[in-house]
Write a protein that holds these residues in place. Structure first.
Motif, short mmCIF file in Angstrom:
data_model
loop_
_atom_site.label_atom_id
_atom_site.label_comp_id
_atom_site.label_asym_id
_atom_site.label_seq_id
_atom_site.Cartn_x
_atom_site.Cartn_y
_atom_site.Cartn_z
N SER A 57 -0.18 -1.70 -9.68
CA SER A 57 -1.07 -2.28 -8.92
C SER A 57 -1.37 -2.72 -7.72
CB SER A 57 -2.49 -3.23 -9.95
OG SER A 57 -1.86 -4.69 -9.86
N VAL A 58 -2.03 -2.75 -6.68
CA VAL A 58 -1.62 -3.80 -5.31
C VAL A 58 -2.70 -4.54 -4.91
CG1 VAL A 58 -1.65 -2.65 -2.88
CG2 VAL A 58 -0.64 -1.20 -4.62
N THR A 59 -2.19 -5.29 -4.63
CA THR A 59 -3.21 -6.18 -4.13
C THR A 59 -2.56 -6.83 -2.16
OG1 THR A 59 -3.53 -7.65 -5.85
CG2 THR A 59 -4.01 -8.73 -4.55
N ALA A 60 -3.08 -6.48 -1.25
CA ALA A 60 -2.71 -6.13 -0.16
C ALA A 60 -3.94 -7.28 0.64
CB ALA A 60 -3.24 -4.85 1.07
N LEU A 61 -3.22 -8.36 1.08
CA LEU A 61 -3.64 -9.34 1.84
C LEU A 61 -3.40 -9.68 3.85
CD1 LEU A 61 -2.75 -12.29 -0.67
CD2 LEU A 61 -5.34 -10.93 -0.98
N SER A 62 -4.70 -9.28 4.68
CA SER A 62 -4.31 -8.65 5.64
C SER A 62 -3.25 -8.24 6.01
CB SER A 62 -4.64 -10.22 6.80
OG SER A 62 -5.68 -11.16 6.28
N PRO A 63 -3.58 -6.47 5.10
CA PRO A 63 -2.74 -5.76 5.69
C PRO A 63 -2.61 -5.25 6.85
CG PRO A 63 -4.35 -4.51 4.29
CD PRO A 63 -4.81 -5.94 4.28
N ALA A 64 -1.26 -4.75 7.54
CA ALA A 64 -1.30 -4.66 8.79
C ALA A 64 -1.20 -2.56 8.17
CB ALA A 64 0.32 -4.52 9.50
N GLY A 65 -1.59 -2.36 9.56
CA GLY A 65 -1.71 -0.81 9.22
C GLY A 65 -3.32 0.16 9.77
N PHE A 66 -4.32 -0.83 10.26
CA PHE A 66 -5.55 -0.63 9.99
C PHE A 66 -6.40 -1.30 11.66
CE2 PHE A 66 -4.71 -1.21 5.41
CZ PHE A 66 -4.92 -0.25 5.07
N TRP A 67 -5.27 -0.94 12.50
CA TRP A 67 -5.77 -1.69 13.82
C TRP A 67 -6.06 -1.11 14.97
CZ3 TRP A 67 -0.22 -4.52 12.64
CH2 TRP A 67 0.36 -3.07 12.61
N THR A 68 -6.23 -0.56 15.92
CA THR A 68 -7.04 -0.02 16.53
C THR A 68 -6.16 -0.37 17.77
OG1 THR A 68 -8.19 -1.87 18.11
CG2 THR A 68 -9.30 -0.34 16.92
N LEU B 201 0.94 -1.58 -0.29
CA LEU B 201 -0.24 -0.27 0.76
C LEU B 201 1.13 1.27 -0.10
CD1 LEU B 201 -2.90 -1.14 2.46
CD2 LEU B 201 -3.42 -0.57 0.05
N GLU B 202 1.98 0.63 0.70
CA GLU B 202 2.74 2.78 1.21
C GLU B 202 3.64 2.59 -0.05
OE1 GLU B 202 3.34 4.55 2.91
OE2 GLU B 202 2.44 3.74 4.37
N LEU B 203 3.74 1.64 -1.23
CA LEU B 203 4.42 1.51 -1.87
C LEU B 203 3.20 2.06 -3.71
CD1 LEU B 203 6.45 -1.44 -2.96
CD2 LEU B 203 7.46 0.35 -2.63
N GLY B 204 2.22 2.16 -3.04
CA GLY B 204 0.96 2.97 -4.29
C GLY B 204 0.95 3.54 -3.95
N ASP C 276 -5.55 8.05 1.00
CA ASP C 276 -6.17 7.30 0.54
C ASP C 276 -5.36 6.79 -0.95
OD1 ASP C 276 -7.98 6.15 -1.73
OD2 ASP C 276 -9.39 8.51 -2.48
N ILE C 277 -5.28 5.22 -1.96
CA ILE C 277 -4.50 5.99 -3.11
C ILE C 277 -5.47 5.72 -4.36
CG2 ILE C 277 -2.96 4.27 -4.30
CD1 ILE C 277 -2.80 2.47 -1.40
N PRO C 278 -5.86 7.14 -4.80
CA PRO C 278 -7.56 7.74 -6.06
C PRO C 278 -6.68 6.53 -7.25
CG PRO C 278 -5.61 9.48 -5.55
CD PRO C 278 -5.16 8.43 -4.31
N ASP C 279 -5.08 6.64 -7.24
CA ASP C 279 -4.37 6.53 -9.04
C ASP C 279 -4.27 4.95 -9.47
OD1 ASP C 279 -5.03 9.72 -9.21
OD2 ASP C 279 -3.39 9.53 -8.87
N VAL C 280 -4.35 4.01 -8.20
CA VAL C 280 -3.66 2.99 -8.85
C VAL C 280 -4.78 2.06 -8.10
CG1 VAL C 280 -2.25 1.27 -7.87
CG2 VAL C 280 -0.91 3.47 -8.13
#
Length: 289
Positions: free
Chosen positions: A128-139, A118-121, A224-228
C-alpha cells in the motif's frame, strides 16, 4: 509473503546494503514495533525524525521502519557516480527493504518520500502507498517556486551558525522563521527538533544532486496504480506544494483516496499527528494480506 517481526523493539541503527551488481551503500534507520512492516520516507533535506510525532502510534500495531534516504540525515552520500534520480533510488530502496528483511511493506512518504512511495507502488514493490503532499504533480511554475523556497531554506540553514540556530529555536517566532515554510504550526515543534532538522538540511550531502534530478521531466508522476491501495493526503495550508496539486494527483490515480488535512502544512505529521496517524492506519489496516 511479508516478513513480520514478533517482538517489539526500538533501535536507531545503520545498515550496509550490498545489492548484486551495484555499489554498496549505507542507510540509517529507526525500527520499532511488531506486525506487518510500514516503511516511512521523509522529504528532501529532512531526516527520519520527521516521523517522530506518529511513530509510536503506528508502532502499536506495526513493525515501523523510518529510513534516512541516502544522502540525508545520518545516511551518507551515495557512492561516487551513483545518481540520485528516481530510476536509481527506487531500486536502492527495494534493496534496502530486502536487507531489512521485509518484503512488499506498506510505504508512507512525505514530499520527495511521497513520490518515491508512489514509484514503489507503480513497481509493485509495496502493498500500500500513503503519500503526503507528494512531489511530481506540479506545473513548471510551481516546481520553480518550490525549488526556490527549498534553495532559500538550504542557504539560510548553511549561513546561520549552529549557536544562532539553537537560540532561534528556543522561541516560537524563531521556530516559525526556521521552519514556517513546511509547518503550518511551527511553534508545536520542539526547539531540539527544529535545531536538529536545520542541521540535517544544512549538512545533507545529497541535497543538491537530488534537487538537480528533480528538474527533469521524468519526475512528473503520470501513471495510474490500479493494483495497490493508494491514499494521497494534502495539507490545506501547504505553502510549498500547493493543495491544488492533490486534485491533479487524483486525476492521475483515479482509484486513490484523496484526503484533505485541514490546518496542516507541507509536513503534516507535526501539525496534526492524530489525523495523520489515522489516515495512515486507514490505509495499512484494511488489506489483511
Amino acid at each position: 509473503m511479508t516478513t513480520a517481526r514478533t517482538a517489539p523493539t526500538a533501535t536507531a541503527s545503520s545498515l550496509l546494503v550490498a545489492p548484486d551488481g551495484r555499489p554498496p551503500f549505507t542507510v540509517a534507520y529507526e525500527r520499532k514495533g511488531a506486525g506487518e512492516p510500514v516503511v516511512l520516507l521523509h522529504g528532501i533535506g529532512h531526516h527520519y525524525q520527521a516521523w517522530e510525532p506518529v511513530f509510536s502510534v503506528l508502532a502499536a500495531s506495526h513493525d515501523v521502519i523510518a529510513l534516512d534516504l541516502p544522502g540525508f540525515g545520518a545516511s551518507p552520500a551515495l557512492p561516487d557516480g551513483v545518481a540520485y534520480d528516481l530510476t536509481t533510488v527506487v531500486p536502492l530502496l527495494t534493496d534496502a527493504f530486502a536487507a531489512l528483511g521485509v518484503e512488499r511493506p506498506h510505504v508512507v512518504g512525505n514530499s520527495l518520500g511521497g513520490l518515491l512511495a508512489l514509484e514503489l507502488g507503480l513497481a509493485g514493490a509495496v502493498r500500500s502507498v500513503t503519500a503526503l503532499s507528494p512531489a511530481g504533480f506540479w506545473t513548471e511554475a510551481e516546481r520553480r517556486y518550490a525549488f526556490g523556497v527549498l534553495t532559500g531554506m538550504r542557504a539560510g540553514a548553511r549561513a546561520l551558525p549552529p549557536p544562532v540556530v539553537e537560540v532561534l529555536a528556543r522561541s516560537a517566532a524563531g521556530r516559525a522563521a526556521l521552519t514556517g515554510s513546511i509547518y503550518a504550526r511551527p511553534g508545536r515543534r520542539s526547539p531540539a527538533a527544529v535545531a536538529a532538522e536545520t542541521r540535517a538540511l544544512r549538512e545533507a550531502p545529497g541535497f543538491a544532486a537530488t534537487l538537480a534530478a528533480g528538474r527533469g521531466p521524468g519526475v512528473l508522476f503520470r501513471h495510474d496504480i490500479p493494483d495497490v491501495p493508494v491514499t494521497i493526503g494534502w495539507g490545506t495550508r501547504d505553502r510549498l506544494l500547493l493543495p491544488r496539486q492533490g486534485a491533479r494527483a487524483k486525476r492521475v490515480i483515479p482509484g486513490a483516496r484523496l484526503v484533505r488535512l485541514p490546518g496542516c502544512g507541507h509536513v503534516p505529521m507535526n501539525d496534526d499527528p492524530a489525523l495523520v496517524a489515522r489516515v495512515i492506519l486507514d490505509t495499512v489496516l484494511p488489506t489483511g494480506v
